[in-house]
Design a protein around this motif. Structure first.
Motif, PDB file in Angstrom:
ATOM      1  N   HIS A 257       0.845  -1.193   0.000  1.00 61.65           N
ATOM      2  CA  HIS A 257       0.000   0.000   0.000  1.00 61.65           C
ATOM      3  C   HIS A 257       0.883   1.246   0.000  1.00 61.65           C
ATOM      4  O   HIS A 257       2.085   1.169   0.239  1.00 61.65           O
ATOM      5  CB  HIS A 257      -0.942   0.003   1.199  1.00 61.65           C
ATOM      6  N   TRP A 258       0.283   2.390  -0.267  1.00 58.10           N
ATOM      7  CA  TRP A 258       1.038   3.620  -0.438  1.00 58.10           C
ATOM      8  C   TRP A 258       0.617   4.662   0.595  1.00 58.10           C
ATOM      9  O   TRP A 258      -0.374   4.518   1.299  1.00 58.10           O
ATOM     10  CB  TRP A 258       0.827   4.176  -1.843  1.00 58.10           C
ATOM     11  N   GLY A 259       1.395   5.742   0.649  1.00 54.10           N
ATOM     12  CA  GLY A 259       1.091   6.819   1.575  1.00 54.10           C
ATOM     13  C   GLY A 259       0.080   7.792   0.996  1.00 54.10           C
ATOM     14  O   GLY A 259      -0.209   7.791  -0.204  1.00 54.10           O
ATOM     15  N   VAL A 260      -0.472   8.636   1.859  1.00 51.92           N
ATOM     16  CA  VAL A 260      -1.430   9.660   1.448  1.00 51.92           C
ATOM     17  C   VAL A 260      -0.855  11.027   1.785  1.00 51.92           C
ATOM     18  O   VAL A 260      -0.060  11.183   2.717  1.00 51.92           O
ATOM     19  CB  VAL A 260      -2.793   9.469   2.138  1.00 51.92           C
ATOM     20  N   PRO A 315      -4.796  -5.409   0.191  1.00 52.16           N
ATOM     21  CA  PRO A 315      -5.439  -4.526   1.168  1.00 52.16           C
ATOM     22  C   PRO A 315      -5.416  -3.059   0.758  1.00 52.16           C
ATOM     23  O   PRO A 315      -5.794  -2.188   1.546  1.00 52.16           O
ATOM     24  CB  PRO A 315      -4.569  -4.744   2.414  1.00 52.16           C
ATOM     25  N   THR A 316      -4.982  -2.756  -0.482  1.00 52.97           N
ATOM     26  CA  THR A 316      -4.716  -1.362  -0.830  1.00 52.97           C
ATOM     27  C   THR A 316      -5.980  -0.507  -0.865  1.00 52.97           C
ATOM     28  O   THR A 316      -5.954   0.655  -0.463  1.00 52.97           O
ATOM     29  CB  THR A 316      -3.999  -1.275  -2.189  1.00 52.97           C
ATOM     30  N   LEU A 317      -7.093  -1.063  -1.351  1.00 55.56           N
ATOM     31  CA  LEU A 317      -8.328  -0.282  -1.385  1.00 55.56           C
ATOM     32  C   LEU A 317      -8.808   0.026   0.029  1.00 55.56           C
ATOM     33  O   LEU A 317      -9.216   1.152   0.327  1.00 55.56           O
ATOM     34  CB  LEU A 317      -9.412  -1.036  -2.160  1.00 55.56           C
ATOM     35  N   ALA A 318      -8.738  -0.959   0.896  1.00 51.24           N
ATOM     36  CA  ALA A 318      -9.165  -0.747   2.282  1.00 51.24           C
ATOM     37  C   ALA A 318      -8.331   0.330   2.957  1.00 51.24           C
ATOM     38  O   ALA A 318      -8.859   1.232   3.623  1.00 51.24           O
ATOM     39  CB  ALA A 318      -9.065  -2.056   3.062  1.00 51.24           C
ATOM     40  N   LEU A 319      -7.010   0.266   2.782  1.00 54.40           N
ATOM     41  CA  LEU A 319      -6.128   1.189   3.492  1.00 54.40           C
ATOM     42  C   LEU A 319      -6.106   2.570   2.847  1.00 54.40           C
ATOM     43  O   LEU A 319      -5.870   3.572   3.527  1.00 54.40           O
ATOM     44  CB  LEU A 319      -4.717   0.606   3.553  1.00 54.40           C
ATOM     45  N   GLU A 320      -6.367   2.630   1.540  1.00 54.81           N
ATOM     46  CA  GLU A 320      -6.446   3.919   0.852  1.00 54.81           C
ATOM     47  C   GLU A 320      -7.577   4.761   1.430  1.00 54.81           C
ATOM     48  O   GLU A 320      -7.499   5.998   1.445  1.00 54.81           O
ATOM     49  CB  GLU A 320      -6.666   3.675  -0.643  1.00 54.81           C
ATOM     50  N   GLN A 321      -8.613   4.111   1.910  1.00 58.90           N
ATOM     51  CA  GLN A 321      -9.773   4.823   2.430  1.00 58.90           C
ATOM     52  C   GLN A 321      -9.605   5.275   3.878  1.00 58.90           C
ATOM     53  O   GLN A 321     -10.532   5.848   4.452  1.00 58.90           O
ATOM     54  CB  GLN A 321     -11.007   3.924   2.317  1.00 58.90           C
ATOM     55  N   ARG A 322      -8.429   5.023   4.449  1.00 52.92           N
ATOM     56  CA  ARG A 322      -8.208   5.407   5.844  1.00 52.92           C
ATOM     57  C   ARG A 322      -7.010   6.358   5.987  1.00 52.92           C
ATOM     58  O   ARG A 322      -5.907   5.948   6.357  1.00 52.92           O
ATOM     59  CB  ARG A 322      -7.989   4.154   6.700  1.00 52.92           C
ATOM     60  N   PRO A 323      -7.204   7.644   5.687  1.00 56.28           N
ATOM     61  CA  PRO A 323      -6.131   8.610   5.928  1.00 56.28           C
ATOM     62  C   PRO A 323      -5.996   8.953   7.406  1.00 56.28           C
ATOM     63  O   PRO A 323      -5.035   9.607   7.804  1.00 56.28           O
ATOM     64  CB  PRO A 323      -6.580   9.830   5.116  1.00 56.28           C
ATOM     65  N   ASP A 324      -6.948   8.506   8.199  1.00 52.24           N
ATOM     66  CA  ASP A 324      -6.899   8.772   9.634  1.00 52.24           C
ATOM     67  C   ASP A 324      -6.157   7.644  10.351  1.00 52.24           C
ATOM     68  O   ASP A 324      -5.799   6.629   9.756  1.00 52.24           O
ATOM     69  CB  ASP A 324      -8.319   8.898  10.194  1.00 52.24           C
ATOM     70  N   CYS A 325      -5.890   7.850  11.634  1.00 49.39           N
ATOM     71  CA  CYS A 325      -5.230   6.836  12.465  1.00 49.39           C
ATOM     72  C   CYS A 325      -3.913   6.372  11.837  1.00 49.39           C
ATOM     73  O   CYS A 325      -3.619   5.181  11.795  1.00 49.39           O
ATOM     74  CB  CYS A 325      -6.157   5.650  12.714  1.00 49.39           C
ATOM     75  N   PRO A 329       2.519   9.608   6.846  1.00 47.61           N
ATOM     76  CA  PRO A 329       1.741   9.411   5.611  1.00 47.61           C
ATOM     77  C   PRO A 329       1.585   7.963   5.167  1.00 47.61           C
ATOM     78  O   PRO A 329       0.606   7.620   4.502  1.00 47.61           O
ATOM     79  CB  PRO A 329       2.542  10.216   4.573  1.00 47.61           C
ATOM     80  N   LEU A 330       2.525   7.076   5.541  1.00 51.84           N
ATOM     81  CA  LEU A 330       2.505   5.688   5.076  1.00 51.84           C
ATOM     82  C   LEU A 330       2.061   4.699   6.145  1.00 51.84           C
ATOM     83  O   LEU A 330       1.266   3.798   5.869  1.00 51.84           O
ATOM     84  CB  LEU A 330       3.903   5.293   4.588  1.00 51.84           C
ATOM     85  N   HIS A 331       2.561   4.840   7.344  1.00 47.91           N
ATOM     86  CA  HIS A 331       2.378   3.820   8.370  1.00 47.91           C
ATOM     87  C   HIS A 331       1.073   4.019   9.142  1.00 47.91           C
ATOM     88  O   HIS A 331       0.771   5.130   9.579  1.00 47.91           O
ATOM     89  CB  HIS A 331       3.571   3.805   9.325  1.00 47.91           C
ATOM     90  N   ILE A 332       0.340   2.924   9.294  1.00 47.54           N
ATOM     91  CA  ILE A 332      -1.032   2.948   9.802  1.00 47.54           C
ATOM     92  C   ILE A 332      -1.070   2.346  11.195  1.00 47.54           C
ATOM     93  O   ILE A 332      -0.356   1.382  11.499  1.00 47.54           O
ATOM     94  CB  ILE A 332      -1.938   2.161   8.827  1.00 47.54           C
ATOM     95  N   ARG A 333      -1.918   2.915  12.038  1.00 51.81           N
ATOM     96  CA  ARG A 333      -2.004   2.431  13.416  1.00 51.81           C
ATOM     97  C   ARG A 333      -2.428   0.957  13.440  1.00 51.81           C
ATOM     98  O   ARG A 333      -3.208   0.503  12.601  1.00 51.81           O
ATOM     99  CB  ARG A 333      -2.995   3.260  14.225  1.00 51.81           C
ATOM    100  N   SER A 340      -8.573  -4.689   9.333  1.00 52.39           N
ATOM    101  CA  SER A 340      -8.539  -4.782   7.866  1.00 52.39           C
ATOM    102  C   SER A 340      -7.577  -5.872   7.410  1.00 52.39           C
ATOM    103  O   SER A 340      -8.002  -6.974   7.044  1.00 52.39           O
ATOM    104  CB  SER A 340      -8.151  -3.422   7.268  1.00 52.39           C
ATOM    105  N   VAL A 341      -6.272  -5.611   7.465  1.00 50.25           N
ATOM    106  CA  VAL A 341      -5.302  -6.561   6.929  1.00 50.25           C
ATOM    107  C   VAL A 341      -5.367  -7.899   7.658  1.00 50.25           C
ATOM    108  O   VAL A 341      -5.406  -8.968   7.030  1.00 50.25           O
ATOM    109  CB  VAL A 341      -3.876  -5.986   7.000  1.00 50.25           C
ATOM    110  N   LEU A 342      -5.385  -7.879   8.982  1.00 50.18           N
ATOM    111  CA  LEU A 342      -5.412  -9.141   9.725  1.00 50.18           C
ATOM    112  C   LEU A 342      -6.725  -9.877   9.499  1.00 50.18           C
ATOM    113  O   LEU A 342      -6.755 -11.108   9.415  1.00 50.18           O
ATOM    114  CB  LEU A 342      -5.187  -8.899  11.216  1.00 50.18           C
ATOM    115  N   ARG A 343      -7.791  -9.127   9.418  1.00 50.40           N
ATOM    116  CA  ARG A 343      -9.087  -9.753   9.139  1.00 50.40           C
ATOM    117  C   ARG A 343      -9.083 -10.420   7.769  1.00 50.40           C
ATOM    118  O   ARG A 343      -9.594 -11.534   7.589  1.00 50.40           O
ATOM    119  CB  ARG A 343     -10.181  -8.687   9.229  1.00 50.40           C
ATOM    120  N   LEU A 344      -8.470  -9.754   6.777  1.00 52.96           N
ATOM    121  CA  LEU A 344      -8.372 -10.329   5.439  1.00 52.96           C
ATOM    122  C   LEU A 344      -7.449 -11.548   5.433  1.00 52.96           C
ATOM    123  O   LEU A 344      -7.714 -12.525   4.717  1.00 52.96           O
ATOM    124  CB  LEU A 344      -7.857  -9.286   4.451  1.00 52.96           C
TER     125      LEU A 344
END
Length: 365
Positions: A257-260, A315-325, A329-333, A340-344
């Motif tokens: 996935h990429w940063g926002v 998981p890129t679509l799921a994570l693209e939709q979460r600019p919060d938390c 810019p790249l690393h997600i809580r 998301s990722v673990l559930r998938l």
């Protein structure tokens, strides 16, 4: 390599694979578990330094059944297989999310402190002087849960969870190596090049990803190959050929996935209906706009070279939709990664093994 169940066996033992039933491929496997929706659901039960970041769950359209990630469902999906996570810092984030959930604490101090049992280099101080980076960062190049998890009557010895940092999934003596090959010459252990050797010590389920360090491909043997799809495809082909004869118990590839450009470290509680499918364009920062191409050619070559030995999860679509938390810019809580990722990953393992084998474990724990 035959995928083994490991039921009732010490992790790493080899058993004959049972006959595979004939079954159609679920639509979620065909589209790499990409499509779904963020919906309100139970928050992560683990302690969170930022309350509210676990209040949404990404539910796959056809293979999720509305069940959140849990310790019990993870163990059922693993089927007594230890797991080796190999990749860059985003993969380390996935590993620490699992660790945090298992110890019920998502603070970085708790997870890295618990997991950082063995460092990457023989001399941390020499490595620090050579690379001018934080010692804790160097120590977190290889992490491992200090004790097995998922012990049960089906799995009396439990499973091990291990992470090794290899930003490019480089391998020894490969023409197509990138940054790690040069970087790790200053490190006595060279873990970034020798990560595959851990598969020889214990047959494990392998989870891999690469791509976010694409900027480091700006000069490889004097060439800028960042946007060279053929070069990245050949790299992936060589990786598949290296993995083909390794004693893995299955391989999962996570598309990078990429940063926002605009992010927040706090949760956003906007209306769910306002979340569009593509709310944020791919950022060009650090050449992240090339990651969809890299993910596509890598997934294609791994499938060609490994067949049903590999499962691709996107998981890129799921994570693209979460600019919060986000931590940056790249690393997600980790709470977001759990939902998301673990559930998938759990959904993917369950449906993948349902197709591959008759198992004593339930399909949908």
């Amino acid at each position: 390599v035959a995928l083994t169940t490991g039921v009732g066996c010490r992790p790493g033992s080899r058993t004959a694979s049972p006959a595979m039933p004939t079954a159609p491929m679920p639509s979620c496997v065909a589209d790499e578990f990409r499509y779904g929706s963020w919906v309100g659901g139970p928050s992560s039960p683990a302690f969170s330094p930022v309350p509210g970041c676990g209040h949404l769950q990404y539910v796959n359209r056809s293979c999720d059944h509305g069940r959140p990630f849990s310790h019990r469902r993870l163990c059922a999906a693993l089927r007594c297989r230890s797991v080796l996570f190999a990749g860059d810092s985003t993969m380390r984030g996935v590993f620490l999310a699992i660790v945090g959930e298992l110890i019920a604490n998502h603070s970085r101090q708790a997870t890295v402190g618990l997991s950082g049992g063995w460092a990457a280099c023989g001399s941390i101080h020499d490595w620090e002087r050579a690379q001018k980076q934080d010692v804790d960062e160097r120590k977190s190049r290889r992490l491992r849960m200090p004790h097995p998890v998922c012990e049960s009557t089906h799995c009396p010895y439990g499973v091990n969870l291990t992470f090794v940092r290899s930003d490019h999934l480089d391998v020894e003596n490969a023409t197509y190596n990138a940054g790690d090959a040069q970087q790790m010459r200053t490190c006595a252990d060279e873990s970034a090049l020798r990560w595959m050797s851990l598969l020889e010590q214990e047959a494990q389920l392998l989870v891999i990803s690469r791509g976010t360090h694409v900027e480091e491909y700006k000069s490889v043997h004097g060439r800028d190959v960042r946007g060279d799809a053929a070069w990245h495809a050949e790299r992936a082909r060589l990786l598949a050929s290296q993995l083909r004869d390794k004693p893995t118990q299955g391989i999962l590839y996570l598309r990078p996935h990429w940063g926002v450009a605009e992010y927040s470290d706090e949760p956003r509680h906007g209306k769910l209906a306002d979340r569009r499918e593509h709310p944020h364009p791919v950022s060009t920062r650090y050449s992240w706009h090339l990651l969809p191409m890299m993910g596509e050619v890598t997934a294609t070559q791994l499938r060609k070279g490994l067949g049903d030995q590999v499962l691709v999860i996107d998981p890129t679509l799921a994570l693209e939709q979460r600019p919060d938390c986000r931590l940056d810019p790249l690393h997600i809580r980790p709470e977001v990664l759990v939902g998301s990722v673990l559930r998938l990953l759990v959904a993917g393992l369950s449906h993948w093994h349902w197709q591959r084998e008759n198992s004593a474990y339930p399909l949908d724990p």
